[in-house]
Write an enzyme that holds these catalytic residues in place. Sequence first.
Site, short mmCIF file in Angstrom:
data_model
loop_
_atom_site.label_atom_id
_atom_site.label_comp_id
_atom_site.label_asym_id
_atom_site.label_seq_id
_atom_site.Cartn_x
_atom_site.Cartn_y
_atom_site.Cartn_z
N ASP A 89 -22.89 19.04 11.38
CA ASP A 89 -23.92 18.17 11.94
C ASP A 89 -24.53 17.23 10.89
OD1 ASP A 89 -25.06 20.29 10.57
OD2 ASP A 89 -25.99 21.18 12.32
N ASN A 114 -34.40 30.03 16.50
CA ASN A 114 -34.27 29.99 17.96
C ASN A 114 -32.84 30.28 18.41
OD1 ASN A 114 -32.91 27.70 17.25
ND2 ASN A 114 -34.26 26.26 18.28
N HIS A 154 -30.11 28.76 17.33
CA HIS A 154 -29.16 27.63 17.35
C HIS A 154 -28.05 27.83 16.31
CE1 HIS A 154 -31.63 24.91 14.34
NE2 HIS A 154 -30.79 25.69 13.69
N GLU A 168 -29.26 23.46 20.31
CA GLU A 168 -30.57 24.06 20.59
C GLU A 168 -30.49 24.89 21.88
OE1 GLU A 168 -32.31 23.98 18.14
OE2 GLU A 168 -33.06 22.03 17.50
C1 F6R Z 1 -27.07 23.17 9.46
C2 F6R Z 1 -26.99 23.92 10.71
C3 F6R Z 1 -28.10 24.81 11.16
C4 F6R Z 1 -28.52 25.83 10.10
C5 F6R Z 1 -29.65 26.71 10.62
C6 F6R Z 1 -30.15 27.69 9.59
O1 F6R Z 1 -25.89 22.47 9.21
O2 F6R Z 1 -26.02 23.79 11.37
O3 F6R Z 1 -27.71 25.49 12.32
O4 F6R Z 1 -27.43 26.62 9.75
O5 F6R Z 1 -30.73 25.91 11.04
O6 F6R Z 1 -30.74 26.98 8.54
P1 F6R Z 1 -31.32 27.76 7.24
O7 F6R Z 1 -30.16 28.34 6.57
O8 F6R Z 1 -31.96 26.66 6.45
O9 F6R Z 1 -32.29 28.76 7.76
#
Ligand code: F6R
Length: 264
Positions: free
Chosen positions: A67, A137, A139, A144
């Site tokens: 992403d 959440n 994701h 989301e």
């Molecule tokens: C980022 C992504 C997100 C993160 C997730 C956890 O490329 O795809 O899904 O993996 O938000 O983020 P951290 O590791 O910062 O808690």
Amino acid sequence: MLVILKRDDEEISRQAAQLIASGIHKKPALTLGLATGSTMVGVYKQLVHLHKQGSLDFSRVITFNLDEYLGLAAAHPQSFHYFMEENLFAHINVNPRNVHIPDGTIRGNYDQYCASYEESIRKAGGIDIQLLGIGRNGHIGFNEPTSSIGSRTRLKVLSKETLDDNAKFFAPGEESPRCAITMGIGTILEARKIVLLAAGAAKSAAVAKSIEGPITSAVSASALQLHPEVTFIIDDAAAAQLTQRDYYHRVLEMTALLTPDRLG
Ligand code: F6R
């Protein structure tokens, strides 16, 4: 599904790097799906370390990131392009032509752009190993809650929870992105192997729902239960709400004995 329980962030990073390194040793032209975020920092450190030691060659590896924020150019310090360069690409011998990250600066025909991202994944032969983090959440990527389980790469509006989590990384007064381009859950599920990492107590509810709850679009990571080869690597704090921890330990012991290949 394999659930590997580790003590802390350091241990999950080592285990994930070991799985990726063994994937590259088996297939030097591996197609690797990558994630960003704090959980990935340790994994990329380990991969850089293995590369510097001379035991890991990225010259034929092809990468696809999950992403990118809409509206952020590659040079923006909070862009995922910047994160990847800082934490991994600048320190390894990956061929820049083999690196793919959604372009956050596109305007207009988003559907066409997203379809072309999917097409490049197909042309590369599909993703061999997809690395994932998980949001509070539930994701994965920026899928989301309520994202369709069949979703493909697309423009996605970020949830309030994600916006709140991200706000701290942007300068005071600077508006943080409201949307992102993300691979869909359907795109992620097509990877041959999926490795999800989670660390810290803030992730424990999402982790428990994803592994032991029902498959529901309310928790995107629960869709991973549909995948035949998914490995969750979780630290103690993130595993706190799992009810079957003893069972996962026993499965791991038997896996090490019978099919050690699955552990890297
Ligand atoms: C980022 C992504 C997100 C993160 C997730 C956890 O490329 O795809 O899904 O993996 O938000 O983020 P951290 O590791 O910062 O808690």
